[in-house]
Design a protein around this motif. Structure first.
Motif, PDB file in Angstrom:
ATOM      1  N   GLY A 133       4.933  -9.419  -7.568  1.00  0.00           N
ATOM      2  CA  GLY A 133       5.603  -9.061  -8.898  1.00  0.00           C
ATOM      3  C   GLY A 133       4.950  -8.219  -9.595  1.00  0.00           C
ATOM      4  N   PHE A 134       3.748  -7.402  -9.363  1.00  0.00           N
ATOM      5  CA  PHE A 134       3.331  -6.521  -9.896  1.00  0.00           C
ATOM      6  C   PHE A 134       4.153  -5.376 -10.393  1.00  0.00           C
ATOM      7  CE2 PHE A 134       0.667  -2.563 -10.190  1.00  0.00           C
ATOM      8  CZ  PHE A 134      -0.303  -2.751 -10.925  1.00  0.00           C
ATOM      9  N   PRO A 135       4.193  -4.490 -11.515  1.00  0.00           N
ATOM     10  CA  PRO A 135       3.328  -4.956 -12.686  1.00  0.00           C
ATOM     11  C   PRO A 135       3.804  -5.903 -13.550  1.00  0.00           C
ATOM     12  CG  PRO A 135       4.630  -2.973 -13.102  1.00  0.00           C
ATOM     13  CD  PRO A 135       4.848  -3.521 -11.748  1.00  0.00           C
ATOM     14  N   GLY A 136       4.953  -6.577 -13.031  1.00  0.00           N
ATOM     15  CA  GLY A 136       5.658  -7.622 -13.977  1.00  0.00           C
ATOM     16  C   GLY A 136       5.182  -8.933 -14.218  1.00  0.00           C
ATOM     17  N   ASN A 137       4.375  -9.146 -13.117  1.00  0.00           N
ATOM     18  CA  ASN A 137       3.622 -10.486 -12.965  1.00  0.00           C
ATOM     19  C   ASN A 137       2.367 -10.400 -12.558  1.00  0.00           C
ATOM     20  OD1 ASN A 137       3.197 -13.379 -11.968  1.00  0.00           O
ATOM     21  ND2 ASN A 137       4.819 -13.384 -10.707  1.00  0.00           N
ATOM     22  N   SER A 138       1.628 -11.327 -13.291  1.00  0.00           N
ATOM     23  CA  SER A 138      -0.016 -11.440 -12.987  1.00  0.00           C
ATOM     24  C   SER A 138      -0.417 -12.311 -12.168  1.00  0.00           C
ATOM     25  CB  SER A 138      -0.582 -11.321 -14.370  1.00  0.00           C
ATOM     26  OG  SER A 138      -0.204 -12.633 -15.029  1.00  0.00           O
ATOM     27  N   ASP A 139       0.723 -13.024 -11.722  1.00  0.00           N
ATOM     28  CA  ASP A 139       0.089 -14.394 -10.753  1.00  0.00           C
ATOM     29  C   ASP A 139      -0.166 -13.802  -9.135  1.00  0.00           C
ATOM     30  OD1 ASP A 139      -0.323 -16.723  -9.854  1.00  0.00           O
ATOM     31  OD2 ASP A 139       1.835 -17.252  -9.280  1.00  0.00           O
ATOM     32  N   HIS A 140      -1.631 -13.306  -9.120  1.00  0.00           N
ATOM     33  CA  HIS A 140      -2.023 -12.881  -7.894  1.00  0.00           C
ATOM     34  C   HIS A 140      -3.433 -13.078  -7.878  1.00  0.00           C
ATOM     35  CE1 HIS A 140      -3.653  -9.544  -5.101  1.00  0.00           C
ATOM     36  NE2 HIS A 140      -2.418  -9.910  -4.552  1.00  0.00           N
ATOM     37  N   ALA A 141      -4.075 -13.249  -6.497  1.00  0.00           N
ATOM     38  CA  ALA A 141      -5.672 -13.443  -6.593  1.00  0.00           C
ATOM     39  C   ALA A 141      -6.574 -12.667  -7.346  1.00  0.00           C
ATOM     40  CB  ALA A 141      -5.896 -13.675  -5.192  1.00  0.00           C
ATOM     41  N   LEU A 142      -6.083 -11.369  -7.422  1.00  0.00           N
ATOM     42  CA  LEU A 142      -6.889 -10.431  -8.158  1.00  0.00           C
ATOM     43  C   LEU A 142      -6.697 -10.316  -9.531  1.00  0.00           C
ATOM     44  CD1 LEU A 142      -6.528  -7.277  -5.779  1.00  0.00           C
ATOM     45  CD2 LEU A 142      -8.692  -8.643  -5.999  1.00  0.00           C
ATOM     46  N   SER A 143      -5.673 -11.160 -10.171  1.00  0.00           N
ATOM     47  CA  SER A 143      -5.555 -11.312 -11.526  1.00  0.00           C
ATOM     48  C   SER A 143      -6.619 -11.793 -12.428  1.00  0.00           C
ATOM     49  CB  SER A 143      -4.297 -11.803 -11.950  1.00  0.00           C
ATOM     50  OG  SER A 143      -4.075 -12.003 -13.311  1.00  0.00           O
ATOM     51  N   PHE A 168      -6.476  -6.360 -13.256  1.00  0.00           N
ATOM     52  CA  PHE A 168      -6.660  -7.150 -11.935  1.00  0.00           C
ATOM     53  C   PHE A 168      -7.810  -6.065 -11.513  1.00  0.00           C
ATOM     54  CE2 PHE A 168      -2.230  -7.200 -12.968  1.00  0.00           C
ATOM     55  CZ  PHE A 168      -1.751  -8.025 -12.605  1.00  0.00           C
ATOM     56  N   GLY A 169      -8.638  -6.842 -10.473  1.00  0.00           N
ATOM     57  CA  GLY A 169      -9.737  -6.069 -10.262  1.00  0.00           C
ATOM     58  C   GLY A 169     -10.610  -7.102  -9.347  1.00  0.00           C
ATOM     59  N   PRO A 170     -11.599  -6.420  -8.307  1.00  0.00           N
ATOM     60  CA  PRO A 170     -11.663  -5.193  -7.935  1.00  0.00           C
ATOM     61  C   PRO A 170     -10.475  -5.016  -7.132  1.00  0.00           C
ATOM     62  CG  PRO A 170     -13.328  -6.257  -6.848  1.00  0.00           C
ATOM     63  CD  PRO A 170     -12.625  -7.257  -8.039  1.00  0.00           C
ATOM     64  N   VAL A 171      -9.580  -3.836  -7.417  1.00  0.00           N
ATOM     65  CA  VAL A 171      -8.528  -3.437  -6.547  1.00  0.00           C
ATOM     66  C   VAL A 171      -8.601  -2.417  -5.563  1.00  0.00           C
ATOM     67  CG1 VAL A 171      -6.138  -2.622  -6.677  1.00  0.00           C
ATOM     68  CG2 VAL A 171      -6.935  -4.284  -8.501  1.00  0.00           C
ATOM     69  N   THR A 172      -8.508  -2.495  -4.292  1.00  0.00           N
ATOM     70  CA  THR A 172      -8.451  -1.465  -3.420  1.00  0.00           C
ATOM     71  C   THR A 172      -6.983  -1.204  -3.043  1.00  0.00           C
ATOM     72  OG1 THR A 172      -8.173  -2.872  -1.514  1.00  0.00           O
ATOM     73  CG2 THR A 172     -10.415  -2.535  -2.322  1.00  0.00           C
ATOM     74  N   ALA A 173      -7.056   0.163  -2.319  1.00  0.00           N
ATOM     75  CA  ALA A 173      -5.503   0.937  -2.029  1.00  0.00           C
ATOM     76  C   ALA A 173      -4.937  -0.173  -1.224  1.00  0.00           C
ATOM     77  CB  ALA A 173      -5.738   2.135  -1.539  1.00  0.00           C
ATOM     78  N   ALA A 174      -5.799  -0.854  -0.316  1.00  0.00           N
ATOM     79  CA  ALA A 174      -4.745  -2.013   0.542  1.00  0.00           C
ATOM     80  C   ALA A 174      -4.397  -3.058   0.001  1.00  0.00           C
ATOM     81  CB  ALA A 174      -6.097  -2.343   1.634  1.00  0.00           C
ATOM     82  N   ASP A 175      -4.902  -3.404  -1.389  1.00  0.00           N
ATOM     83  CA  ASP A 175      -4.190  -4.430  -2.099  1.00  0.00           C
ATOM     84  C   ASP A 175      -2.978  -4.284  -2.820  1.00  0.00           C
ATOM     85  OD1 ASP A 175      -6.508  -5.985  -1.497  1.00  0.00           O
ATOM     86  OD2 ASP A 175      -7.521  -5.112  -3.408  1.00  0.00           O
ATOM     87  N   ILE A 176      -2.554  -3.045  -2.848  1.00  0.00           N
ATOM     88  CA  ILE A 176      -1.300  -2.583  -3.954  1.00  0.00           C
ATOM     89  C   ILE A 176      -0.149  -3.121  -3.355  1.00  0.00           C
ATOM     90  CG2 ILE A 176      -0.256  -0.781  -4.839  1.00  0.00           C
ATOM     91  CD1 ILE A 176      -3.277  -0.901  -5.737  1.00  0.00           C
ATOM     92  N   GLU A 177       0.195  -3.088  -2.021  1.00  0.00           N
ATOM     93  CA  GLU A 177       1.513  -3.552  -1.312  1.00  0.00           C
ATOM     94  C   GLU A 177       1.649  -5.136  -1.882  1.00  0.00           C
ATOM     95  OE1 GLU A 177       3.356  -1.161  -0.583  1.00  0.00           O
ATOM     96  OE2 GLU A 177       5.217  -2.650  -0.065  1.00  0.00           O
ATOM     97  N   GLY A 178       0.514  -5.923  -1.483  1.00  0.00           N
ATOM     98  CA  GLY A 178       0.571  -7.223  -1.670  1.00  0.00           C
ATOM     99  C   GLY A 178       0.711  -7.448  -3.357  1.00  0.00           C
ATOM    100  N   LEU A 179       0.230  -6.807  -4.196  1.00  0.00           N
ATOM    101  CA  LEU A 179       0.148  -6.895  -5.566  1.00  0.00           C
ATOM    102  C   LEU A 179       1.668  -6.635  -5.950  1.00  0.00           C
ATOM    103  CD1 LEU A 179      -2.953  -4.908  -7.044  1.00  0.00           C
ATOM    104  CD2 LEU A 179      -1.846  -7.304  -7.690  1.00  0.00           C
ATOM    105  N   PHE A 180       2.343  -5.544  -5.438  1.00  0.00           N
ATOM    106  CA  PHE A 180       3.717  -5.440  -5.679  1.00  0.00           C
ATOM    107  C   PHE A 180       4.629  -6.416  -5.277  1.00  0.00           C
ATOM    108  CE2 PHE A 180       2.747  -0.804  -6.321  1.00  0.00           C
ATOM    109  CZ  PHE A 180       3.521  -0.382  -7.796  1.00  0.00           C
ATOM    110  N   GLU A 181       4.342  -6.867  -4.020  1.00  0.00           N
ATOM    111  CA  GLU A 181       5.090  -8.059  -3.442  1.00  0.00           C
ATOM    112  C   GLU A 181       5.093  -9.348  -4.523  1.00  0.00           C
ATOM    113  OE1 GLU A 181       4.062  -8.400   0.632  1.00  0.00           O
ATOM    114  OE2 GLU A 181       4.983  -6.376   1.003  1.00  0.00           O
TER     115      GLU A 181
END
Lengths: 159, 511
Positions: free
Chosen positions: B80-90, B65-78
């Protein structure tokens, strides 16, 4: 001899002692004293000289050759702003102007409140994400004027 | 169930882009959700445009996943991170990222895969095999393998490493030294830094092998003070290598000794020149020495000394582990091994690129680099650091190797490639080259010490259109004096950026 001079003598002696037996120990000794005191006081120079069998001129020569060594205290924080080519290509000249105006100092000077010393640096090895600055031991990438102001505000807020 | 391993680089550039805050947010987010994770601070892969590059270990490989900022982390978890890679930053599997997958990593093969300080990880990825082999070899056999590999100094001068080692081996002395030149001062370069922060044992192993090869029992890493992250990593790596018997007396149970000390520079570009570096290590002003005598004969404290760049010493580990043919077969002509370049400055996809020799400057800047970060046209490219030439578009099809660049009055140097867009003022760049030389000259020889100051003045007059023809002749004459009369490359090469700017971009110099 007053108490601060005694403690300086102790610092110098213990530092020189810690590096005894090493080859060319002057640079590590100067770095170590500067890490402890923030600078290398003028009175420390003859002390180092006596303990290491060096002349004051030799020590002064070394201190003045390298950009890092200070004979005066710096501010509470030192900002190194990169002036080298990769940062130039990303507008570091404007950031430089901004930093000087924002802090009201030239390179090598400290703000009136003693908080920040601004120094030039030629490359922080962060050249893929320029422009870069270093505040104490932290490096910051792609620094805009706004981000610079935020970082300064954070330093000021800590006081 | 095993904890999910998540990787967040601790490299200086990743941290400069907020990797520490990303790591903290991941820990906090996982704790809040009671997820069982193990956070590893790995080294960077050198794809700095994707930093902070977060990776999740899965049965199907590492997902990035990248580039990731601290502000992205909550959205990543929501999501399904780390179990799901379906995210715009994937970015999908890290091995599927074309920018990395199309490279041929040799020196940087391990970079980014592991915790740089883990000796277990280093060994698991082939580390210390070279040293173990070298411990069973005669010194001459080790030197022979380095010669056969065709390894040339990677700091910039490209001198054959094996020949240098032979000289040190052949010089009888009661003490010899190995010095790693980690004073990587060229703007636009960070390969040494990346290696030290992502794979420090490769350097330590290479230095140890060098010690065995030439009969040196002491080594020094001379690291520039501008690299505090490298300092932290190397300090700890040396300690751990000592604890596990890779450094010190009786290496790995043998009767061979090699100790290593980290020394920190103090902000002097010139100390990247090997003789200046040696004076600095001896506790003096970093003045250039006359050569001869070569450092290989009279180096540190007057003793025979191997001074090699970080990447050169790192390559030795691979050469001894895999055999000289493995390394040699990567190259073409007299350029052996891989080409390591650093894409820097005004570049969209900056970072470390390691590929076989044979690519052109345009392939790198337009292909890997994706053009400028500003989106404007590229106008000039400086190759080889502050002493390298500025190349105009007509020269971008040059193949990047030592010979081809020399043919167009350029140099590969340490492989720094700094891109400028069309807003660059080349007169200002030429002036800066002289200004930099004036700031960083050691002062020993007059052409460099005085010539650089006069150079700034003359360029100012040309820009101001004062006696233009006359001052252009003065500048040309001054450049001749610097090139031919300076003791080292600092004064000798400063005319390269100046002359190339003037030759290829005359329209920027007033009139």
């Amino acid at each position: 001899m007053n108490s601060s001079a005694v403690s300086l003598q102790e610092i110098v002696e213990s530092t020189v002692e810690a590096h005894r037996g090493k080859i060319g120990p002057l640079m590590p000794v100067l770095h170590s004293i500067q890490e402890k005191l923030g600078y290398i006081p003028g009175e420390a120079v003859p002390m180092i000289g006596r303990l290491m069998n060096l002349s004051r001129a030799e020590i002064h020569g070394v201190m003045s050759f390298y950009h890092d060594f200070r004979s005066e205290p710096a501010g509470d924080h030192v900002i190194h702003l990169c002036r080298a080519e990769a940062c130039q290509a990303m507008g570091s000249a404007l950031l430089e102007q901004h930093a000087r105006a924002r802090l009201g100092v030239e390179f090598g000077e400290t703000t009136a409140d003693g908080l920040i010393t601004l120094e030039p640096v030629y490359c922080l090895g962060n050249c893929a994400c320029s422009p870069s600055i270093r505040i104490d031991d932290d490096v910051y990438a792609r620094v805009s004027a706004e981000q610079f102001d935020e970082l300064i505000a954070r330093l000021q807020g800590e006081e | 169930m095993m904890a999910v391993r998540i990787f967040v680089p601790k490299d200086a550039t990743a941290c400069a882009l907020g990797a520490d805050a990303v790591a903290e947010s991941i820990l906090a987010g996982a704790a809040g959700r009671e997820l069982d994770i193990e956070l590893v601070r790995n080294g960077s892969r050198g794809a700095f445009w994707l930093e902070p590059l977060v990776e999740v270990e899965t049965p199907a490989g590492r997902i990035a996943f990248g580039p990731v900022t601290a502000a992205d982390i909550e959205g990543l978890f929501e999501a399904g991170f780390p179990g799901n890679s379906d995210h715009a930053l994937s970015l999908g599997p890290v091995e599927g990222i074309d920018w990395l997958a199309s490279q041929q990593r040799l020196t940087f093969a391990r970079a980014g895969w592991t915790d740089p300080l883990s000796l277990g990880d280093y060994r698991a990825l082939g580390g210390y095999q070279g040293l173990e082999r070298a411990l069973g070899m005669e010194p001459q056999a080790i030197v022979d393998e380095v010669k056969e590999s065709g390894l040339r100094g990677r700091g910039g001068a490209a001198f054959p490493t094996g020949i240098k080692w032979q000289t040190v081996l052949d010089t009888a002395a009661d003490q010899k030294y190995i010095v790693a030149n980690a004073d990587e001062g060229d703007s636009g370069t960070f390969a040494d830094r990346l290696l030290m922060e992502a794979d420090p044992y490769q350097l330590i192993e290479g230095m140890t092998i060098a010690g065995l090869a030439v009969g040196a029992t002491e080594g020094y890493i001379y690291l520039r003070s501008e690299y505090p992250h490298s300092r932290t990593v190397l300090t700890e790596a040396i300690l751990r290598a000592e604890q596990e018997g890779y450094l010190g007396n009786g290496i790995l149970g043998s009767d061979r000794n090699f100790s290593l000390e980290l020394r920190i520079g103090a902000g002097a570009y010139i100390c990247g020149e090997e003789t200046s570096l040696l004076d600095s290590l001896e506790g003096k002003r970093g003045l250039i020495r006359f050569k001869p005598p070569l450092p290989a004969i009279e180096g540190l404290m007057g003793k025979p000394t191997v001074v090699n760049n970080v990447l050169s010493l790192g390559a030795v580990s691979t050469i001894l582990a895999e055999g000289p043919a493995f390394y040699r077969d990567f190259g073409t002509g007299r350029s052996r091994g891989t080409l390591t370049v650093q894409l820097a400055g005004n570049i969209l996809r900056g970072g470390l690129v390691e590929v076989p020799f044979g690519v052109t400057l345009r392939d790198l800047v337009e292909g890997y680099g994706g053009g400028t970060a500003s989106g404007r046209p590229v106008r000039a490219i400086q190759v080889g650091g502050p002493l390298g030439a500025y190349l105009p578009e007509s020269q971008w099809d040059v193949t990047l190797n030592y010979g081809a660049l020399a043919n167009i009055d350029g140099m590969l140097g340490h492989g720094g490639i700094v891109v400028f867009d069309d807003t660059v003022d080349m007169a200002r760049q030429a002036r800066f080259a002289m200004e930099f030389c004036a700031v960083e000259s050691c002062g020993k020889c007059t052409p460099c010490r005085v010539g650089s100051v006069r150079g700034v003045e003359v360029i100012d007059r040309i820009i101001a259109n004062q006696d233009r023809e006359f001052n252009l002749r003065v500048l040309d004459d001054l450049c001749d004096t610097l090139e031919n009369g300076s003791l080292c490359a600092m004064g000798g090469l400063t005319p390269y950026p100046v002359r190339s700017a003037l030759r290829h971009f005359p329209e920027d110099f007033g009139d």
